[in-house]
Scaffold this motif. Sequence first.
Motif, mmCIF file in Angstrom:
data_model
loop_
_atom_site.group_PDB
_atom_site.id
_atom_site.type_symbol
_atom_site.label_atom_id
_atom_site.label_comp_id
_atom_site.label_asym_id
_atom_site.label_seq_id
_atom_site.Cartn_x
_atom_site.Cartn_y
_atom_site.Cartn_z
ATOM 1 N N ALA A 63 -37.578 17.919 -22.379
ATOM 2 C CA ALA A 63 -37.119 19.306 -22.211
ATOM 3 C C ALA A 63 -38.317 20.157 -21.828
ATOM 4 O O ALA A 63 -39.467 19.764 -22.051
ATOM 5 C CB ALA A 63 -36.518 19.805 -23.518
ATOM 6 N N ARG A 64 -38.021 21.295 -21.218
ATOM 7 C CA ARG A 64 -39.084 22.271 -20.952
ATOM 8 C C ARG A 64 -38.989 23.309 -22.057
ATOM 9 O O ARG A 64 -37.949 23.939 -22.224
ATOM 10 C CB ARG A 64 -38.878 22.923 -19.590
ATOM 11 N N SER A 65 -40.039 23.478 -22.826
ATOM 12 C CA SER A 65 -39.966 24.348 -24.008
ATOM 13 C C SER A 65 -41.056 25.415 -23.943
ATOM 14 O O SER A 65 -42.091 25.274 -24.578
ATOM 15 C CB SER A 65 -40.150 23.532 -25.287
ATOM 16 N N GLY A 69 -47.986 12.451 -17.365
ATOM 17 C CA GLY A 69 -46.715 11.970 -16.832
ATOM 18 C C GLY A 69 -46.067 13.048 -16.000
ATOM 19 O O GLY A 69 -45.523 14.010 -16.533
ATOM 20 N N THR A 70 -46.168 12.950 -14.693
ATOM 21 C CA THR A 70 -45.493 13.869 -13.764
ATOM 22 C C THR A 70 -45.556 13.273 -12.363
ATOM 23 O O THR A 70 -46.569 12.654 -12.003
ATOM 24 C CB THR A 70 -46.127 15.273 -13.738
ATOM 25 N N ILE A 71 -44.488 13.487 -11.596
ATOM 26 C CA ILE A 71 -44.501 12.952 -10.224
ATOM 27 C C ILE A 71 -45.460 13.730 -9.328
ATOM 28 O O ILE A 71 -45.824 13.271 -8.263
ATOM 29 C CB ILE A 71 -43.090 12.946 -9.593
ATOM 30 N N ASP A 72 -45.871 14.932 -9.755
ATOM 31 C CA ASP A 72 -46.611 15.840 -8.865
ATOM 32 C C ASP A 72 -48.083 15.470 -8.628
ATOM 33 O O ASP A 72 -48.705 15.970 -7.707
ATOM 34 C CB ASP A 72 -46.560 17.272 -9.409
ATOM 35 N N ASN A 73 -48.641 14.663 -9.486
ATOM 36 C CA ASN A 73 -50.083 14.318 -9.462
ATOM 37 C C ASN A 73 -50.965 15.567 -9.506
ATOM 38 O O ASN A 73 -52.062 15.589 -8.950
ATOM 39 C CB ASN A 73 -50.434 13.473 -8.232
ATOM 40 N N VAL A 76 -40.016 18.025 0.095
ATOM 41 C CA VAL A 76 -40.312 17.133 -1.031
ATOM 42 C C VAL A 76 -40.842 17.951 -2.207
ATOM 43 O O VAL A 76 -41.317 19.074 -2.041
ATOM 44 C CB VAL A 76 -41.322 16.015 -0.641
ATOM 45 N N MET A 77 -40.780 17.353 -3.398
ATOM 46 C CA MET A 77 -41.247 18.059 -4.601
ATOM 47 C C MET A 77 -42.774 18.076 -4.679
ATOM 48 O O MET A 77 -43.462 17.556 -3.799
ATOM 49 C CB MET A 77 -40.668 17.394 -5.848
ATOM 50 N N GLY A 78 -43.284 18.650 -5.754
ATOM 51 C CA GLY A 78 -44.736 18.717 -5.945
ATOM 52 C C GLY A 78 -45.163 19.996 -6.633
ATOM 53 O O GLY A 78 -46.347 20.262 -6.775
ATOM 54 N N ARG A 79 -44.187 20.821 -6.979
ATOM 55 C CA ARG A 79 -44.473 22.123 -7.593
ATOM 56 C C ARG A 79 -45.436 22.895 -6.707
ATOM 57 O O ARG A 79 -45.136 23.095 -5.537
ATOM 58 C CB ARG A 79 -45.028 21.918 -9.005
ATOM 59 N N ARG A 80 -46.633 23.248 -7.174
ATOM 60 C CA ARG A 80 -47.540 24.011 -6.309
ATOM 61 C C ARG A 80 -48.538 23.107 -5.581
ATOM 62 O O ARG A 80 -49.502 23.583 -5.003
ATOM 63 C CB ARG A 80 -48.282 25.057 -7.136
ATOM 64 N N ALA A 97 -43.807 20.533 1.738
ATOM 65 C CA ALA A 97 -43.932 20.513 0.270
ATOM 66 C C ALA A 97 -43.191 21.734 -0.261
ATOM 67 O O ALA A 97 -43.259 22.809 0.342
ATOM 68 C CB ALA A 97 -45.410 20.581 -0.111
ATOM 69 N N GLU A 98 -42.508 21.580 -1.383
ATOM 70 C CA GLU A 98 -41.709 22.712 -1.896
ATOM 71 C C GLU A 98 -42.567 23.958 -2.137
ATOM 72 O O GLU A 98 -42.084 25.083 -2.037
ATOM 73 C CB GLU A 98 -40.947 22.332 -3.165
ATOM 74 N N GLY A 99 -43.852 23.759 -2.409
ATOM 75 C CA GLY A 99 -44.735 24.900 -2.653
ATOM 76 C C GLY A 99 -45.197 25.571 -1.366
ATOM 77 O O GLY A 99 -45.850 26.613 -1.392
ATOM 78 N N GLY A 154 -35.264 16.791 -3.535
ATOM 79 C CA GLY A 154 -34.997 17.218 -4.908
ATOM 80 C C GLY A 154 -35.192 16.160 -5.973
ATOM 81 O O GLY A 154 -36.104 15.318 -5.892
ATOM 82 N N HIS A 155 -34.282 16.150 -6.949
ATOM 83 C CA HIS A 155 -34.461 15.318 -8.142
ATOM 84 C C HIS A 155 -34.303 13.821 -7.904
ATOM 85 O O HIS A 155 -34.655 13.038 -8.783
ATOM 86 C CB HIS A 155 -33.516 15.794 -9.257
ATOM 87 N N LEU A 156 -33.816 13.458 -6.714
ATOM 88 C CA LEU A 156 -33.825 12.035 -6.330
ATOM 89 C C LEU A 156 -35.200 11.429 -6.582
ATOM 90 O O LEU A 156 -35.324 10.283 -7.001
ATOM 91 C CB LEU A 156 -33.608 11.958 -4.822
ATOM 92 N N GLN A 157 -36.218 12.240 -6.279
ATOM 93 C CA GLN A 157 -37.596 11.749 -6.359
ATOM 94 C C GLN A 157 -38.044 11.462 -7.789
ATOM 95 O O GLN A 157 -39.074 10.835 -8.006
ATOM 96 C CB GLN A 157 -38.554 12.778 -5.741
ATOM 97 N N ARG A 158 -37.318 11.964 -8.759
ATOM 98 C CA ARG A 158 -37.741 11.755 -10.150
ATOM 99 C C ARG A 158 -37.126 10.513 -10.776
ATOM 100 O O ARG A 158 -37.535 10.096 -11.858
ATOM 101 C CB ARG A 158 -37.392 12.997 -10.986
ATOM 102 N N GLY A 159 -36.078 9.954 -10.086
ATOM 103 C CA GLY A 159 -35.369 8.838 -10.709
ATOM 104 C C GLY A 159 -35.860 7.489 -10.230
ATOM 105 O O GLY A 159 -36.814 7.382 -9.460
HETATM 106 O O1 F6P Z 1 -43.014 18.764 -12.203
HETATM 107 C C1 F6P Z 1 -42.058 17.896 -11.708
HETATM 108 C C2 F6P Z 1 -41.057 18.630 -10.869
HETATM 109 O O2 F6P Z 1 -40.119 17.702 -10.371
HETATM 110 C C3 F6P Z 1 -41.632 19.460 -9.722
HETATM 111 O O3 F6P Z 1 -41.961 18.670 -8.602
HETATM 112 C C4 F6P Z 1 -40.532 20.436 -9.472
HETATM 113 O O4 F6P Z 1 -41.050 21.615 -8.911
HETATM 114 C C5 F6P Z 1 -39.982 20.692 -10.843
HETATM 115 O O5 F6P Z 1 -40.373 19.594 -11.640
HETATM 116 C C6 F6P Z 1 -38.478 20.827 -10.909
HETATM 117 O O6 F6P Z 1 -38.139 21.147 -12.210
HETATM 118 P P1 F6P Z 1 -36.693 21.077 -12.836
HETATM 119 O O7 F6P Z 1 -36.376 19.644 -13.119
HETATM 120 O O8 F6P Z 1 -36.799 21.873 -14.079
HETATM 121 O O9 F6P Z 1 -35.748 21.627 -11.816
#
Ligand code: F6P
Length: 351
Positions: free
Chosen positions: A103-105, A156-160, A200-204, A254-256, A281-286
């Motif tokens: 969770a994000r807390s 632990g994060t896909i963003d490196n 693609v994802m990567g946050r910032r 990149a999403e950022g 999107g979230h495909l990349q996390r699974g």
């Molecule tokens: O930090 C991992 C990440 O997948 C980022 O790449 C993305 O910006 C963010 O989390 C998405 O977050 P959420 O799952 O809360 O939508």
Amino acid sequence: MSRLLYDENNLPSIDSLRAANYDNVDKGTVEPVKRVGVLTSGGDAPGMNAAIRAVVRAGINAGFEMYGVQRGYHGLWKGEIKQLDGRSVSETLQRGGTFLMTARSKSFMEDQGVLKGARMMEAYELDALVVIGGDGSYKGARALARIGIPVIGMPGTIDNDIASTDYTIGYDTAMNTAMDCIDKLRDTASSHERCSVIEVMGRRAGYIALNVGIASGAEAILIPEVPFDFNKDVLRIILDGRNRGKKHYVVIVAEGAGNATEIAKQIEEATGIESRPTILGHLQRGGSPTLRDRTTASLMGIRAIDCLLEKRFNRLIVEKDGKIGDVDIEEGLEMTKTISEQFIIDAKRLS
Ligand code: F6P
């Protein structure tokens, strides 16, 4: 560690706990660890299960009692804590996601949140906590460390995008997943002579974008670390390609750095080339973690337990120049990370 005893109706102030902690550390009165909690926090990443498994198995082999905290810091607050034995992590190595859930807390950063977490650590007599997550999760761990709870962070994060380490668990799997999707999108872009704009994802950070852009032969790669000029860095490249006889194009964003829908629209309006946006999107996390993520998570888990055994508390596990190591959590959180300039130049030379 000296126990943090609470009177239900009279919670200690965070400052008094900090002071007590510094006192203990000064006097060297920190006791050996016996009972260890582990949690995953923030966005899930493939390989988190492998990391939990390694922490649990190595912890049990070292003589610790191991406890899984569900749903990150949220679960810690609520006391969602269960003992884990070696068998409880069987068959998890190859599974994506995190069986402890996450969770994000944000409110954990506030003093009351930290105190609530500390109280549950006390109630379950947990001597230390292993936190698997990204920078936000590390900040929660640092807050606990500052009031006397020994913590270890594992990346632990896909963003490196964690500065203290060259590599984060989940990054390789996410890039391979994105690359597979981009290959498929190129097939259809080529059949329809279109431009495929893929976000693609990567946050910032642009690590995923830059790597998958190179690996999938993208015409243009847009990342937040490098400011771009749409006309020069996108339009011109596509038009030059068309003038050389190219019939389809792949642009990675990149999403950022921008928005695939907007960029596809701009390309179509300016060139007349049919353009389609796709947000991966979230495909990349699974998905099942790659060998790289499974082995790195496993070795990092062992290192986390070694730190606890050696009473080297409040450390972040890192990979530096191909080797697993650890750094102080306060120092690690002060570090900054940048993409190598040479890597960016090389990517441009291939477009
Ligand atoms: O930090 C991992 C990440 O997948 C980022 O790449 C993305 O910006 C963010 O989390 C998405 O977050 P959420 O799952 O809360 O939508």
